[in-house]
Design a protein around this motif. Sequence first.
Motif, PDB file in Angstrom:
ATOM      1  N   PHE A   1     -17.275  -3.843   9.498  1.00 31.17           N
ATOM      2  CA  PHE A   1     -16.967  -4.518   8.075  1.00 31.17           C
ATOM      3  C   PHE A   1     -17.663  -5.936   7.998  1.00 31.17           C
ATOM      4  CE2 PHE A   1     -15.028  -1.044   7.201  1.00 31.17           C
ATOM      5  CZ  PHE A   1     -14.570  -0.720   5.802  1.00 31.17           C
ATOM      6  N   SER A   2     -18.629  -5.976   7.432  1.00 33.15           N
ATOM      7  CA  SER A   2     -19.299  -7.241   7.591  1.00 33.15           C
ATOM      8  C   SER A   2     -18.963  -7.907   5.923  1.00 33.15           C
ATOM      9  CB  SER A   2     -20.453  -7.487   7.855  1.00 33.15           C
ATOM     10  OG  SER A   2     -21.321  -6.434   7.148  1.00 33.15           O
ATOM     11  N   ARG A   3     -18.526  -6.931   5.191  1.00 36.40           N
ATOM     12  CA  ARG A   3     -18.397  -7.302   3.826  1.00 36.40           C
ATOM     13  C   ARG A   3     -17.012  -7.752   3.442  1.00 36.40           C
ATOM     14  NH1 ARG A   3     -21.189  -3.855  -0.403  1.00 36.40           N
ATOM     15  NH2 ARG A   3     -20.340  -5.270  -1.921  1.00 36.40           N
ATOM     16  N   CYS A   4     -16.023  -7.568   4.520  1.00 35.73           N
ATOM     17  CA  CYS A   4     -14.779  -7.915   4.234  1.00 35.73           C
ATOM     18  C   CYS A   4     -14.756  -9.578   4.247  1.00 35.73           C
ATOM     19  CB  CYS A   4     -13.757  -7.398   5.113  1.00 35.73           C
ATOM     20  SG  CYS A   4     -13.452  -5.781   4.678  1.00 35.73           S
ATOM     21  N   LYS A   5     -14.590 -10.120   3.072  1.00 30.71           N
ATOM     22  CA  LYS A   5     -15.143 -11.830   3.114  1.00 30.71           C
ATOM     23  C   LYS A   5     -14.174 -12.620   3.945  1.00 30.71           C
ATOM     24  CE  LYS A   5     -17.225 -11.272  -1.286  1.00 30.71           C
ATOM     25  NZ  LYS A   5     -16.474  -9.869  -2.110  1.00 30.71           N
TER      26      LYS A   5
ATOM     27  N   SER B   1     -10.987 -10.189   0.322  1.00 31.60           N
ATOM     28  CA  SER B   1     -10.798  -8.840   0.602  1.00 31.60           C
ATOM     29  C   SER B   1     -10.671  -8.843   2.089  1.00 31.60           C
ATOM     30  CB  SER B   1     -11.939  -7.711   0.109  1.00 31.60           C
ATOM     31  OG  SER B   1     -13.055  -8.232   0.725  1.00 31.60           O
ATOM     32  N   GLY B   2      -9.998  -7.509   2.642  1.00 32.78           N
ATOM     33  CA  GLY B   2     -10.035  -7.438   4.173  1.00 32.78           C
ATOM     34  C   GLY B   2      -9.591  -6.259   4.661  1.00 32.78           C
ATOM     35  N   LEU B   3      -9.407  -6.156   6.012  1.00 38.78           N
ATOM     36  CA  LEU B   3      -9.406  -4.929   6.926  1.00 38.78           C
ATOM     37  C   LEU B   3      -7.804  -5.172   6.869  1.00 38.78           C
ATOM     38  CD1 LEU B   3     -11.166  -2.896   8.221  1.00 38.78           C
ATOM     39  CD2 LEU B   3     -10.995  -4.115  10.038  1.00 38.78           C
ATOM     40  N   MET B   4      -6.938  -4.034   6.100  1.00 32.78           N
ATOM     41  CA  MET B   4      -5.538  -4.130   6.308  1.00 32.78           C
ATOM     42  C   MET B   4      -4.840  -3.326   7.361  1.00 32.78           C
ATOM     43  SD  MET B   4      -4.801  -6.225   3.912  1.00 32.78           S
ATOM     44  CE  MET B   4      -6.126  -7.175   2.859  1.00 32.78           C
ATOM     45  N   TYR B   5      -5.293  -3.788   8.394  1.00 30.97           N
ATOM     46  CA  TYR B   5      -4.979  -3.089   9.515  1.00 30.97           C
ATOM     47  C   TYR B   5      -3.381  -2.897   9.875  1.00 30.97           C
ATOM     48  CZ  TYR B   5      -5.261  -7.475  11.861  1.00 30.97           C
ATOM     49  OH  TYR B   5      -5.091  -8.663  12.151  1.00 30.97           O
ATOM     50  N   ASN B   6      -2.733  -3.763   9.272  1.00 36.29           N
ATOM     51  CA  ASN B   6      -1.151  -3.688   9.696  1.00 36.29           C
ATOM     52  C   ASN B   6      -0.560  -2.722   8.911  1.00 36.29           C
ATOM     53  OD1 ASN B   6      -0.891  -5.779  11.617  1.00 36.29           O
ATOM     54  ND2 ASN B   6      -0.914  -7.381  10.130  1.00 36.29           N
ATOM     55  N   LEU B   7      -1.049  -2.182   8.063  1.00 40.63           N
ATOM     56  CA  LEU B   7      -0.653  -0.789   7.289  1.00 40.63           C
ATOM     57  C   LEU B   7      -0.264   0.414   8.255  1.00 40.63           C
ATOM     58  CD1 LEU B   7      -2.683  -0.792   3.900  1.00 40.63           C
ATOM     59  CD2 LEU B   7      -0.320  -1.565   4.203  1.00 40.63           C
ATOM     60  N   TYR B   8      -1.044   0.225   9.435  1.00 44.18           N
ATOM     61  CA  TYR B   8      -0.864   1.265  10.319  1.00 44.18           C
ATOM     62  C   TYR B   8       0.407   1.621  10.805  1.00 44.18           C
ATOM     63  CZ  TYR B   8      -1.063   3.475  14.908  1.00 44.18           C
ATOM     64  OH  TYR B   8      -0.819   4.618  15.780  1.00 44.18           O
TER      65      TYR B   8
ATOM     66  N   THR C   1      -2.066 -11.458   3.048  1.00 45.51           N
ATOM     67  CA  THR C   1      -1.373 -10.243   2.651  1.00 45.51           C
ATOM     68  C   THR C   1      -1.248  -9.434   3.892  1.00 45.51           C
ATOM     69  OG1 THR C   1      -2.856 -10.196   0.719  1.00 45.51           O
ATOM     70  CG2 THR C   1      -2.046  -8.254   1.488  1.00 45.51           C
ATOM     71  N   ASN C   2      -2.228  -9.330   4.912  1.00 45.08           N
ATOM     72  CA  ASN C   2      -2.135  -8.251   5.808  1.00 45.08           C
ATOM     73  C   ASN C   2      -0.833  -8.776   6.982  1.00 45.08           C
ATOM     74  OD1 ASN C   2      -3.057  -6.098   7.690  1.00 45.08           O
ATOM     75  ND2 ASN C   2      -4.132  -7.709   8.831  1.00 45.08           N
ATOM     76  N   LEU C   3      -0.692  -9.971   7.115  1.00 49.57           N
ATOM     77  CA  LEU C   3       0.488 -10.558   7.796  1.00 49.57           C
ATOM     78  C   LEU C   3       1.816 -10.260   6.939  1.00 49.57           C
ATOM     79  CD1 LEU C   3       1.816 -11.889  10.060  1.00 49.57           C
ATOM     80  CD2 LEU C   3       1.308 -14.241   9.029  1.00 49.57           C
ATOM     81  N   ALA C   4       1.945 -10.508   5.608  1.00 46.33           N
ATOM     82  CA  ALA C   4       3.098 -10.435   5.002  1.00 46.33           C
ATOM     83  C   ALA C   4       3.788  -9.012   4.941  1.00 46.33           C
ATOM     84  CB  ALA C   4       3.000 -10.892   3.306  1.00 46.33           C
ATOM     85  N   ILE C   5       2.741  -8.050   4.898  1.00 43.60           N
ATOM     86  CA  ILE C   5       3.182  -6.534   4.943  1.00 43.60           C
ATOM     87  C   ILE C   5       3.531  -5.976   6.450  1.00 43.60           C
ATOM     88  CG2 ILE C   5       0.721  -5.466   5.256  1.00 43.60           C
ATOM     89  CD1 ILE C   5       3.565  -4.296   2.907  1.00 43.60           C
ATOM     90  N   LYS C   6       3.081  -6.573   7.313  1.00 41.07           N
ATOM     91  CA  LYS C   6       3.671  -6.305   8.532  1.00 41.07           C
ATOM     92  C   LYS C   6       5.161  -6.742   8.834  1.00 41.07           C
ATOM     93  CE  LYS C   6       1.922  -6.088  13.053  1.00 41.07           C
ATOM     94  NZ  LYS C   6       0.889  -6.741  13.979  1.00 41.07           N
ATOM     95  N   GLY C   7       5.302  -8.142   8.199  1.00 39.73           N
ATOM     96  CA  GLY C   7       6.953  -8.208   8.391  1.00 39.73           C
ATOM     97  C   GLY C   7       7.830  -7.443   7.469  1.00 39.73           C
TER      98      GLY C   7
ATOM     99  N   LEU D   1      -5.960  -8.291  -1.814  1.00 38.21           N
ATOM    100  CA  LEU D   1      -6.607  -9.284  -1.810  1.00 38.21           C
ATOM    101  C   LEU D   1      -6.334  -9.878  -0.158  1.00 38.21           C
ATOM    102  CD1 LEU D   1      -5.738 -11.326  -4.750  1.00 38.21           C
ATOM    103  CD2 LEU D   1      -8.009 -10.067  -4.471  1.00 38.21           C
ATOM    104  N   SER D   2      -6.963 -10.349   0.677  1.00 35.93           N
ATOM    105  CA  SER D   2      -6.712 -10.959   2.018  1.00 35.93           C
ATOM    106  C   SER D   2      -5.627 -12.116   1.891  1.00 35.93           C
ATOM    107  CB  SER D   2      -7.854 -11.129   2.810  1.00 35.93           C
ATOM    108  OG  SER D   2      -8.377 -12.387   2.333  1.00 35.93           O
ATOM    109  N   GLY D   3      -5.522 -13.123   0.866  1.00 35.65           N
ATOM    110  CA  GLY D   3      -4.381 -13.888   0.762  1.00 35.65           C
ATOM    111  C   GLY D   3      -4.045 -13.875  -0.760  1.00 35.65           C
ATOM    112  N   TYR D   4      -2.645 -14.162  -0.791  1.00 37.15           N
ATOM    113  CA  TYR D   4      -2.054 -14.205  -2.305  1.00 37.15           C
ATOM    114  C   TYR D   4      -2.931 -14.853  -3.236  1.00 37.15           C
ATOM    115  CZ  TYR D   4       2.468 -12.714  -0.097  1.00 37.15           C
ATOM    116  OH  TYR D   4       3.399 -12.046   0.485  1.00 37.15           O
TER     117      TYR D   4
END
Length: 689
Positions: free
Chosen positions: A618-622, A579-586, A517-523, A570-573
Amino acid sequence: MVLLAWIFCFCLLLAPATAQSWATIPFSTQSLPIALRSPYLNSWLSQGKAPSATPFASNTFWPVFWTTSPPAQIVAWYVAIRVDGVMYNVFGGQNLPHVANQTAAIITPTQTSFILQAGPVNVNSTFLSPIEPTDLVRQSMPFTYLYVDVTSADGQPHSVQLYSDISAEWLSGDRTMICNWTANINSDYISLQTQLQSPIPFAEIGEQALDTTAYLSMSKQASTTWQIGGNNRGVFNNTGVLLGTQENNFRGISDAFPTFGIAVDLGNITQTSAPSVWLLGLLRDPVVQYTNGDGNKEMRSSYFWSQQANPLAAVSFLLNDSSRALDAGNAMDAKVLADARKISSPYADMVTMSARQVMSAIDITVKKDSSGKWNTSDVKAFFKNMGSVGGPGVNSVDVLYSAFPAYLYFNPAIAGYLLSPLLEFQNSKQYALPYAAHDLGLAYPNATGNSNPHNEGIEQSANMLIMTLAHAQFTGDGALISNYYTLLRDWADYLVNNTLSPGAQTTSDGLTITNQTNLAIKGIIGIAAMAKISTFAGDSTSATHYQTVSSNYENQWQALSFPSNTSHLLSGYGSQSSSGLMYNLYSDKLLQLNVVPNSVYDAQTTFYSQNSASFYGFSRCKHRISSLISGNGSPYDWMMLAASTSSNTATRDALVLQIHNFVTAGVTSNSFPLIYDPTSAKAGGGPGR
Ligand SMILES: *[C@@H]1O[C@H](CO)[C@@H](O)[C@H](O)[C@H]1NC(C)=O
Ligand SMILES: *[C@@H]1O[C@H](CO)[C@@H](O)[C@H](O)[C@H]1NC(C)=O
Ligand SMILES: *[C@@H]1O[C@H](CO)[C@@H](O)[C@H](O)[C@H]1NC(C)=O
Ligand SMILES: *[C@@H]1O[C@H](CO)[C@@H](O)[C@H](O)[C@H]1NC(C)=O
Ligand SMILES: *[C@@H]1O[C@H](CO)[C@@H](O)[C@H](O)[C@H]1NC(C)=O
Ligand SMILES: *[C@@H]1O[C@H](CO)[C@@H](O)[C@H](O)[C@H]1NC(C)=O
Ligand SMILES: *[C@@H]1O[C@H](CO)[C@@H](O)[C@H](O)[C@H]1NC(C)=O
Ligand SMILES: *[C@@H]1O[C@H](CO)[C@@H](O)[C@H](O)[C@H]1NC(C)=O
Ligand SMILES: *[C@@H]1O[C@H](CO)[C@@H](O)[C@H](O)[C@H]1NC(C)=O
Ligand SMILES: *[C@@H]1O[C@H](CO)[C@@H](O)[C@H](O)[C@H]1NC(C)=O
Ligand SMILES: *[C@@H]1O[C@H](CO)[C@@H](O)[C@H](O)[C@H]1NC(C)=O
């Protein structure tokens, strides 16, 4: 509150120096920046967790090179004071019977000061690593200052001599290599220089360059003396005056450690009217070899050579500049801290830790034109990846992306100088991949190109589009866009073809699940950036096309990554429990693209706030935790990027505080690392690779 805390901190300085305890002000950290002006003039002091008691202080340890993972490599810079005939250590781990008591360490974005009591006097030794980002001459000079002030503690005059030296440890990671030396003395200055007898251009051992010349210098006064040899400190101890001699047996760096010492006799004083100033420089020339768009190797020199005839002219210029440099350092500190405190006090602390670090990771260069004149229109900057994320390498694109906000803040033109060689090389016949390169060469300072296929095509192509647009937005300068428009459009088309289904492509964080997810949104953000780039270029047809694609993709991305029955991305489709740290939204925020709707930011912010209880991160971001367990860390820059996307300040501040907790907890003696493991709170590499 912030202001009060700051003032209160300074009260400690005024308190009488009791019982050998001290604090680091304004926040506690184990490892302090000392001399940080280039990838090779880069030292830190791990003085132990403060407040503490001696022997854990600045004058019981030696400063080390930035790669502090064991074994720490000492790069000695030593300071001593002699008061009424008694010599005390002020800085550096020399074993002396008399050790001054440290009462405080003070850290600002450009300076680190140590306040000590040496018998009947107080000493302030301040290391300034200038940040002068809009002055390319001064910014590109790899020199750092030491200012020493002395004040009588009992009101009585005392006989005071000051001493500082360096060793040749700055010259190589292999301490058996032979160094030689020269004393340059004239009526204006003393400058002691040392280099390897057989330097190797552009080579490194233990990340230290093998082609440097170190200069320790001081303005010449009647009472300045110097000496090169193995027992300078002993001579100073005995008389306070050095002999003006040098040993002639050139030898290994660690063979009876030759030291380069300069002393000054201040006479009987109650206080210094102006600081005594030493200047340490570590020069290389050329600094980078770069394969240009024509396939020719350019030898590139630090920008300042366009203004300085030779190293000693540079030394003289900077010695004369020392008072202005300190004022400029204070002004830069005031500006940076005022800006950062608008966010929060812990954030200002993190900026204080990283300002010198980020500015010292680059070399700003020029070259001579065919007529032999410096061409100051031809500026290119090179970035050494001083961390274990993204591999070593020159202008490593994903790591540059993380550092980019700092360059945009300090001087966005520098951001353009860093992009320029990446764009030029990839626009040439030497580069045929349909996506952007990972870096401009496998090992600094060899910017000889890297055309190797890799698995980060989406990540790096989007990074390049985002950074190129950011540079244009912050400077208003469209030259890179107009020069490389076709290349940029090719990368955007690559994203159009690939980003919605990234499959097994990865980001630089080591996460390996499919369809991230986090990679796709960066693109997708990269495609939206291309729409703005097209607008900049006056190509409105393409602007509309990329805008339409990105908004269409964003809709599909949301459906795939944010199903209605979950509360967060979600961190992957389709990976329902992820779940994850969606840092690419920055970059959506940075570039003000509004690709992703506020509802997604709000949901993600709520998710972060519910999971921010852990102390260091963030240890709970699976899916993050799986990569953490396998050895990677939680990059503080990724956490910082994620913090910037929070829709509320409480969550943003909670994320910043986790990084602050790590830096101040005293759980590691490493310098400020690029990544760390939030579970074990161990630095995960670089510095400390
Ligand atoms: C350090 O502090 C202790 C305790 O106050 C004192 O006895 C000692 O003389 C001090 N040493 C120096 C070098 O000032
Ligand atoms: C220490 O010295 C530096 C440089 O002279 C000066 O800017 C700073 O204010 C001094 N700090 C203290 C606490 O005296
Ligand atoms: C030291 O070595 C350098 C590099 O080989 C050489 O250029 C220089 O002349 C030598 N200096 C002395 C004083 O021997
Ligand atoms: C850079 O290239 C030179 C040859 O031009 C080589 O000697 C040197 O080891 C290389 N540097 C690094 C860090 O790999
Ligand atoms: C300095 O001299 C004193 C007194 O002679 C001696 O005790 C001390 O060990 C000497 N220190 C050094 C570093 O030579
Ligand atoms: C400093 O003071 C001492 C004693 O107070 C005296 O012996 C010495 O000559 C003085 N030195 C200078 C340079 O005035
Ligand atoms: C520095 O100042 C000295 C003394 O005023 C002067 O002789 C020298 O030329 C100056 N150096 C430079 C580079 O301006
Ligand atoms: C100087 O550099 C600029 C930018 O690369 C270039 O356009 C120009 O031709 C160069 N000038 C000379 C005299 O080579
Ligand atoms: C994108 O995909 C189309 C259709 O498959 C293809 O023609 C085009 O060459 C691709 N472009 C890039 C940059 O990969
Ligand atoms: C990745 O996502 C796309 C779009 O949903 C899907 O067609 C593809 O099968 C997915 N790939 C994998 C390996 O899950
Ligand atoms: C959400 O819905 C998907 C299918 O639409 C299902 O596979 C998944 O288990 C559900 N997740 C939760 C947490 O209920």
